[in-house]
Design a protein around this motif. Structure first.
Motif, PDB file in Angstrom:
ATOM      1  N   LEU A  11      43.461  70.313  -4.412  1.00  0.00           N
ATOM      2  CA  LEU A  11      42.483  70.268  -3.317  1.00  0.00           C
ATOM      3  C   LEU A  11      41.088  69.945  -3.850  1.00  0.00           C
ATOM      4  O   LEU A  11      40.592  70.593  -4.763  1.00  0.00           O
ATOM      5  CB  LEU A  11      42.445  71.614  -2.582  1.00  0.00           C
ATOM      6  CG  LEU A  11      41.506  71.671  -1.371  1.00  0.00           C
ATOM      7  CD1 LEU A  11      41.956  70.707  -0.279  1.00  0.00           C
ATOM      8  CD2 LEU A  11      41.429  73.102  -0.811  1.00  0.00           C
ATOM      9  N   GLY A  12      40.481  68.939  -3.290  1.00  0.00           N
ATOM     10  CA  GLY A  12      39.116  68.575  -3.664  1.00  0.00           C
ATOM     11  C   GLY A  12      39.025  67.642  -4.853  1.00  0.00           C
ATOM     12  O   GLY A  12      37.933  67.153  -5.166  1.00  0.00           O
ATOM     13  N   ALA A  13      40.154  67.377  -5.517  1.00  0.00           N
ATOM     14  CA  ALA A  13      40.126  66.482  -6.680  1.00  0.00           C
ATOM     15  C   ALA A  13      40.284  65.037  -6.213  1.00  0.00           C
ATOM     16  O   ALA A  13      41.165  64.736  -5.400  1.00  0.00           O
ATOM     17  CB  ALA A  13      41.248  66.834  -7.654  1.00  0.00           C
ATOM     18  N   ARG A  14      39.446  64.154  -6.721  1.00  0.00           N
ATOM     19  CA  ARG A  14      39.555  62.743  -6.342  1.00  0.00           C
ATOM     20  C   ARG A  14      40.865  62.174  -6.863  1.00  0.00           C
ATOM     21  O   ARG A  14      41.546  61.414  -6.188  1.00  0.00           O
ATOM     22  CB  ARG A  14      38.358  61.968  -6.882  1.00  0.00           C
ATOM     23  CG  ARG A  14      38.247  60.584  -6.330  1.00  0.00           C
ATOM     24  CD  ARG A  14      36.874  60.000  -6.551  1.00  0.00           C
ATOM     25  NE  ARG A  14      35.830  60.715  -5.814  1.00  0.00           N
ATOM     26  CZ  ARG A  14      34.537  60.417  -5.858  1.00  0.00           C
ATOM     27  NH1 ARG A  14      34.133  59.418  -6.596  1.00  0.00           N
ATOM     28  NH2 ARG A  14      33.663  61.105  -5.178  1.00  0.00           N
ATOM     29  N   SER A  15      41.210  62.552  -8.087  1.00  0.00           N
ATOM     30  CA  SER A  15      42.546  62.253  -8.594  1.00  0.00           C
ATOM     31  C   SER A  15      43.003  63.476  -9.385  1.00  0.00           C
ATOM     32  O   SER A  15      42.188  64.168  -9.990  1.00  0.00           O
ATOM     33  CB  SER A  15      42.548  61.013  -9.474  1.00  0.00           C
ATOM     34  OG  SER A  15      41.858  61.272 -10.676  1.00  0.00           O
ATOM     35  N   PHE A  16      44.286  63.747  -9.339  1.00  0.00           N
ATOM     36  CA  PHE A  16      44.820  64.946  -9.980  1.00  0.00           C
ATOM     37  C   PHE A  16      45.853  64.542 -11.011  1.00  0.00           C
ATOM     38  O   PHE A  16      46.639  63.633 -10.746  1.00  0.00           O
ATOM     39  CB  PHE A  16      45.442  65.865  -8.903  1.00  0.00           C
ATOM     40  CG  PHE A  16      45.864  67.206  -9.431  1.00  0.00           C
ATOM     41  CD1 PHE A  16      44.928  68.204  -9.640  1.00  0.00           C
ATOM     42  CD2 PHE A  16      47.193  67.451  -9.754  1.00  0.00           C
ATOM     43  CE1 PHE A  16      45.302  69.433 -10.132  1.00  0.00           C
ATOM     44  CE2 PHE A  16      47.585  68.681 -10.255  1.00  0.00           C
ATOM     45  CZ  PHE A  16      46.635  69.678 -10.441  1.00  0.00           C
TER      46      PHE A  16
END
Ligand SMILES: [Zn+2]
Ligand SMILES: [Zn+2]
Length: 290
Positions: A175-180
């Motif tokens: 959640l909230g990460a542009r890419s994980f």
């Protein structure tokens, strides 16, 4: 340590012929130490069978709640040790800024939702708000840490001689990460899972389902595998299956996720009744069904 899965489903119990292989009970895992200490992780509907399978003569059991969503609490009123005057039951759960653990559990264990009031249970009951840090229960060292999920929610890291388990059944680290994945220092749950022998982790959604459930507090199978790779775990159990996923779909989405990620560790979809033996420098996967 011995780890048994008594409930592997998320959100809602899902019994029926289409879920018979993976199981329909909600989150509940038993951990037994070599010296006989017994922990129950979460009080989903699987807790009823866990309580019925405890060894005769056991005088203490510790129940560790990750949070108080109903799929992690609904089995509590059906946990046999609560009705045994000779039994010492310790319930651990995350603190809240609004009400203490007793008041929050009483919302379920009192009329009209349940006929018995928490204060009237005959066992010797103690409630504990878990410290965010390390504490001991019998032979286990337990670390709890807040993780990304709606409402106060923790993950548990449990260590005994030669084995470490991480239990994070409800978790949305992407959640909230542009890419994980992102940097480990900024990843929810990383310290709980880093380097463990066995990680039991949320894997509720396929990648396409996750796209329409961002912020609901859960992981896709891909995110669970990415998180496990970041944490360099030895094995992951994909847990908290969506109630809408039947056995064949779980077979398919698990195979697709593993084929795509090609992880350097073992991946096991959570099947109710499976037991794992950890420790003594040898990790044996038991397919023992209880
Ligand atoms: Zn849940
Ligand atoms: Zn939840």
């Amino acid at each position: 340590m011995n780890v048994t899965l008594w409930g592997t489903r998320g959100s809602l119990a899902a019994p029926g012929p289409e879920t018979a292989r993976y199981g329909g009970n909600t989150s509940c895992v038993e951990v037994r130490g070599p010296d006989g200490t017994v922990l129950a992780l979460d009080a989903g509907t699987g807790l009823r069978r866990l309580g019925a399978a405890l060894p005769r003569g056991l005088r203490r059991v510790d129940l560790l709640l990750t949070h108080l969503h109903m799929d992690h609490l609904q089995g509590l009123g059906f946990f046999g040790p609560l009705y045994n005057p000779a039994m010492e039951v310790h319930i651990w759960g995350p603190a809240s800024t609004t009400q203490n653990l007793w008041a929050r559990l009483t919302r379920y264990l009192s009329p009209p939702l349940f006929p018995v009031h928490l204060r009237d249970l005959p066992c010797r009951l103690s409630l504990h708000e878990v410290p965010c840090g390390e504490f001991e229960i019998g032979e286990f060292r337990v670390t709890s840490s807040l993780v990304c999920h709606p409402g106060p929610t923790v993950g548990y890291r449990i260590t005994t001689s030669g084995a470490t388990l991480a239990y994070i059944p409800d978790h949305e680290p992407a959640l909230g990460a542009r890419s994980f994945p992102i940097d480990e220092d900024w990843t929810s749950g990383y310290s709980v899972a880093a380097g463990v022998d066995l990680l039991i982790h949320d894997a509720q959604y396929s990648s396409s389902e996750y796209a329409t459930h961002i912020g609901w507090g859960h992981s896709s199978l891909k995110h669970a595998l990415d998180f496990a790779a970041l944490a360099e775990v030895k094995r992951i159990v994909l847990f908290h299956h969506d109630p809408a996923h039947n056995d064949d779909e779980l077979d398919r989405i698990t195979a697709e996720a593993v084929a795509s990620a090609r992880p350097p560790f073992s991946v096991t979809p959570a099947i109710e009744g499976t037991a794992f033996e950890l420790g003594n420098n040898a990790f044996a996967l038991g397919a023992n069904q209880v």
